[in-house]
Design a protein around this motif. Structure first.
Motif, mmCIF file in Angstrom:
data_model
loop_
_atom_site.group_PDB
_atom_site.id
_atom_site.type_symbol
_atom_site.label_atom_id
_atom_site.label_comp_id
_atom_site.label_asym_id
_atom_site.label_seq_id
_atom_site.Cartn_x
_atom_site.Cartn_y
_atom_site.Cartn_z
ATOM 1 N N LYS A 42 0.832 -1.203 0.000
ATOM 2 C CA LYS A 42 0.000 0.000 0.000
ATOM 3 C C LYS A 42 0.866 1.252 0.000
ATOM 4 C CE LYS A 42 -3.812 -2.118 2.537
ATOM 5 N NZ LYS A 42 -4.520 -2.155 3.831
ATOM 6 N N GLU A 43 1.907 1.263 0.820
ATOM 7 C CA GLU A 43 2.804 2.424 0.870
ATOM 8 C C GLU A 43 3.506 2.622 -0.465
ATOM 9 O OE1 GLU A 43 5.486 1.950 4.155
ATOM 10 O OE2 GLU A 43 3.863 1.860 5.615
ATOM 11 N N ALA A 44 3.979 1.542 -1.070
ATOM 12 C CA ALA A 44 4.677 1.639 -2.354
ATOM 13 C C ALA A 44 3.741 2.132 -3.450
ATOM 14 C CB ALA A 44 5.266 0.283 -2.734
ATOM 15 N N LYS A 47 3.141 5.917 -3.026
ATOM 16 C CA LYS A 47 4.283 6.707 -3.498
ATOM 17 C C LYS A 47 4.333 6.742 -5.022
ATOM 18 C CE LYS A 47 7.111 6.007 0.589
ATOM 19 N NZ LYS A 47 8.319 5.403 1.153
ATOM 20 N N THR A 48 4.107 5.599 -5.639
ATOM 21 C CA THR A 48 4.128 5.533 -7.103
ATOM 22 C C THR A 48 3.022 6.390 -7.703
ATOM 23 O OG1 THR A 48 5.022 3.291 -7.028
ATOM 24 C CG2 THR A 48 3.955 3.958 -9.069
ATOM 25 N N VAL A 49 1.839 6.310 -7.119
ATOM 26 C CA VAL A 49 0.698 7.067 -7.624
ATOM 27 C C VAL A 49 0.937 8.566 -7.470
ATOM 28 C CG1 VAL A 49 -1.727 7.615 -7.145
ATOM 29 C CG2 VAL A 49 -1.014 5.253 -7.416
ATOM 30 N N VAL A 50 1.482 8.978 -6.343
ATOM 31 C CA VAL A 50 1.745 10.409 -6.129
ATOM 32 C C VAL A 50 2.733 10.919 -7.176
ATOM 33 C CG1 VAL A 50 2.871 12.057 -4.571
ATOM 34 C CG2 VAL A 50 1.130 10.496 -3.705
ATOM 35 N N GLN A 51 3.788 10.191 -7.416
ATOM 36 C CA GLN A 51 4.768 10.614 -8.423
ATOM 37 C C GLN A 51 4.144 10.656 -9.810
ATOM 38 O OE1 GLN A 51 8.003 7.885 -7.873
ATOM 39 N NE2 GLN A 51 8.852 9.039 -6.152
ATOM 40 N N ALA A 52 3.341 9.647 -10.139
ATOM 41 C CA ALA A 52 2.710 9.601 -11.458
ATOM 42 C C ALA A 52 1.708 10.732 -11.636
ATOM 43 C CB ALA A 52 2.020 8.254 -11.656
ATOM 44 N N VAL A 53 0.891 10.978 -10.619
ATOM 45 C CA VAL A 53 -0.109 12.050 -10.720
ATOM 46 C C VAL A 53 0.579 13.410 -10.844
ATOM 47 C CG1 VAL A 53 -1.915 13.259 -9.413
ATOM 48 C CG2 VAL A 53 -1.985 10.781 -9.622
ATOM 49 N N GLU A 54 1.667 13.602 -10.130
ATOM 50 C CA GLU A 54 2.415 14.863 -10.243
ATOM 51 C C GLU A 54 2.949 15.066 -11.658
ATOM 52 O OE1 GLU A 54 2.961 17.459 -8.191
ATOM 53 O OE2 GLU A 54 1.654 16.554 -6.693
ATOM 54 N N ILE A 93 -1.707 8.579 0.831
ATOM 55 C CA ILE A 93 -1.362 9.529 -0.226
ATOM 56 C C ILE A 93 -0.856 10.837 0.369
ATOM 57 C CG2 ILE A 93 -2.359 10.957 -2.060
ATOM 58 C CD1 ILE A 93 -4.042 8.420 -2.790
ATOM 59 N N GLU A 94 -1.501 11.313 1.425
ATOM 60 C CA GLU A 94 -1.028 12.541 2.069
ATOM 61 C C GLU A 94 0.382 12.355 2.624
ATOM 62 O OE1 GLU A 94 -2.220 15.524 2.008
ATOM 63 O OE2 GLU A 94 -4.143 15.052 1.099
ATOM 64 N N ALA A 95 0.653 11.194 3.192
ATOM 65 C CA ALA A 95 2.002 10.911 3.701
ATOM 66 C C ALA A 95 3.008 10.872 2.553
ATOM 67 C CB ALA A 95 2.018 9.590 4.453
ATOM 68 N N ALA A 96 2.626 10.264 1.441
ATOM 69 C CA ALA A 96 3.514 10.197 0.282
ATOM 70 C C ALA A 96 3.750 11.593 -0.293
ATOM 71 C CB ALA A 96 2.933 9.270 -0.779
ATOM 72 N N VAL A 97 2.721 12.431 -0.317
ATOM 73 C CA VAL A 97 2.873 13.811 -0.798
ATOM 74 C C VAL A 97 3.821 14.578 0.117
ATOM 75 C CG1 VAL A 97 1.664 16.021 -1.073
ATOM 76 C CG2 VAL A 97 0.669 13.934 -2.012
ATOM 77 N N GLY A 98 3.691 14.365 1.421
ATOM 78 C CA GLY A 98 4.596 15.014 2.374
ATOM 79 C C GLY A 98 6.042 14.625 2.111
ATOM 80 N N GLU A 99 6.288 13.335 1.899
ATOM 81 C CA GLU A 99 7.644 12.870 1.585
ATOM 82 C C GLU A 99 8.121 13.451 0.264
ATOM 83 O OE1 GLU A 99 8.277 8.651 1.774
ATOM 84 O OE2 GLU A 99 7.041 8.491 3.573
ATOM 85 N N PHE A 100 7.224 13.485 -0.714
ATOM 86 C CA PHE A 100 7.550 14.017 -2.035
ATOM 87 C C PHE A 100 7.931 15.495 -1.928
ATOM 88 C CE2 PHE A 100 6.276 15.843 -6.166
ATOM 89 C CZ PHE A 100 7.011 15.029 -7.027
ATOM 90 N N ASN A 101 7.169 16.253 -1.159
ATOM 91 C CA ASN A 101 7.454 17.683 -0.991
ATOM 92 C C ASN A 101 8.761 17.915 -0.242
ATOM 93 O OD1 ASN A 101 5.167 18.461 -2.385
ATOM 94 N ND2 ASN A 101 3.925 18.663 -0.546
ATOM 95 N N GLU A 102 9.027 17.099 0.778
ATOM 96 C CA GLU A 102 10.295 17.216 1.520
ATOM 97 C C GLU A 102 11.480 16.940 0.598
ATOM 98 O OE1 GLU A 102 11.182 18.147 4.668
ATOM 99 O OE2 GLU A 102 9.112 18.822 4.833
ATOM 100 N N ALA A 103 11.378 15.916 -0.214
ATOM 101 C CA ALA A 103 12.460 15.576 -1.154
ATOM 102 C C ALA A 103 12.625 16.695 -2.179
ATOM 103 C CB ALA A 103 12.169 14.256 -1.839
ATOM 104 N N PHE A 104 11.515 17.284 -2.593
ATOM 105 C CA PHE A 104 11.568 18.361 -3.573
ATOM 106 C C PHE A 104 12.249 19.601 -2.976
ATOM 107 C CE2 PHE A 104 9.618 21.985 -5.867
ATOM 108 C CZ PHE A 104 10.029 21.648 -7.154
ATOM 109 N N LYS A 105 11.932 19.913 -1.705
ATOM 110 C CA LYS A 105 12.554 21.054 -1.030
ATOM 111 C C LYS A 105 14.048 20.860 -0.856
ATOM 112 C CE LYS A 105 8.456 22.466 1.544
ATOM 113 N NZ LYS A 105 7.833 22.558 2.867
#
Length: 108
Positions: A42-44, A47-54, A93-105
């Protein structure tokens, strides 16, 4: 008489009890393993969906993007036979977005 019964059937009864305990422990371990694997999957997927949607839906924002992510993740998990609630998907998804935003920053 009781000792004769124990001498004759004691090992059979002991084997039956040990087999039942072993079977129960096997089921418990399998269920724990399945839950662990499903949680990691589920976590994987989140994360994949968040990256793809972005990447795919750059013109969408906020709720529209979240709905696309929820729909996509639910579909992927359904294909894998993993049950998930909408609330759980939102949290993942919110957790994955948070990780995605942290990595982006950090990348800036």
């Amino acid at each position: 008489m009781f000792l004769d019964f124990i001498n004759e059937y004691g090992t059979t009864i002991l084997y039956a009890i040990l087999t039942a305990i072993g079977g129960y422990l096997g089921i418990v371990v399998k269920n724990l393993y399945t839950k662990y694997v499903n949680d990691k999957t589920k976590e994987a997927v989140a994360k994949t969906v968040v990256q793809a949607v972005e990447q795919i839906y750059k013109d969408l924002h906020g709720t529209e993007k979240l709905n696309k992510a929820i729909y996509s993740a639910a579909e992927m998990l359904e294909q894998k036979g993993i049950a998930v609630t909408e609330l759980e998907l939102r949290m993942l998804i919110e957790a994955a977005v948070g990780e995605f935003n942290e990595a982006f920053k950090k990348g800036e």
